[in-house]
Design an enzyme around this catalytic site. Structure first.
Site, PDB file in Angstrom:
ATOM      1  N   CYS A  30       0.837  -1.205   0.000  1.00 21.11           N
ATOM      2  CA  CYS A  30       0.000   0.000   0.000  1.00 21.11           C
ATOM      3  C   CYS A  30       0.873   1.256   0.000  1.00 21.11           C
ATOM      4  O   CYS A  30       1.546   1.551   0.989  1.00 21.11           O
ATOM      5  CB  CYS A  30      -0.912  -0.053   1.232  1.00 21.11           C
ATOM      6  SG  CYS A  30      -1.734   1.482   1.628  1.00 21.11           S
ATOM      7  N   CYS A  33       0.170   3.807   2.681  1.00 19.87           N
ATOM      8  CA  CYS A  33       0.634   3.257   3.967  1.00 19.87           C
ATOM      9  C   CYS A  33       2.127   3.509   4.132  1.00 19.87           C
ATOM     10  O   CYS A  33       2.584   3.878   5.221  1.00 19.87           O
ATOM     11  CB  CYS A  33       0.374   1.751   4.052  1.00 19.87           C
ATOM     12  SG  CYS A  33      -1.364   1.274   3.956  1.00 19.87           S
TER      13      CYS A  33
END
Length: 103
Positions: A30, A33
């Site tokens: 991600c 992230c």
């Protein structure tokens, strides 16, 4: 310093914590992230002793992610006395994140 949170240590590290716990639900793949990671580290260092900061890899800890209905990442939650009190989904600047989390 952040703590790796797993199903095995969740009870002790989060539910029984004497200080508020910030949990970052994330995954390796991600991109947002990964961008949030250094911000979470900054918060961990800045608020050391006042809060505990943990990271939950949703790919490794699917049960925890499901338990807290994590459908989008990054999701950051605050737990106080074992109860979730705030949740933010997505990438925010540190100041905005702290404000939205009530810290």
């Amino acid at each position: 310093m952040t703590v790796k949170i797993t199903s095995a240590n969740f009870q002790k590290e989060v539910m029984e914590s004497q200080v508020p716990v910030i949990l970052d639900f994330w995954a390796e793949w991600c991109r947002p992230c990964q961008m949030l990671g250094p911000i979470i580290e900054d918060i961990s260092n800045e608020l050391a002793g006042k809060v505990k900061v943990g990271k939950v890899n949703v790919d490794e800890e699917g049960l925890l992610a499901n338990q807290y209905r994590i459908s989008s990442i990054p999701t950051v939650m605050v737990f106080k006395q074992g109860k979730p009190t705030a949740q933010v989904i997505g990438l925010l600047r540190k100041e905005d994140l702290l404000k939205r989390l009530g810290l």
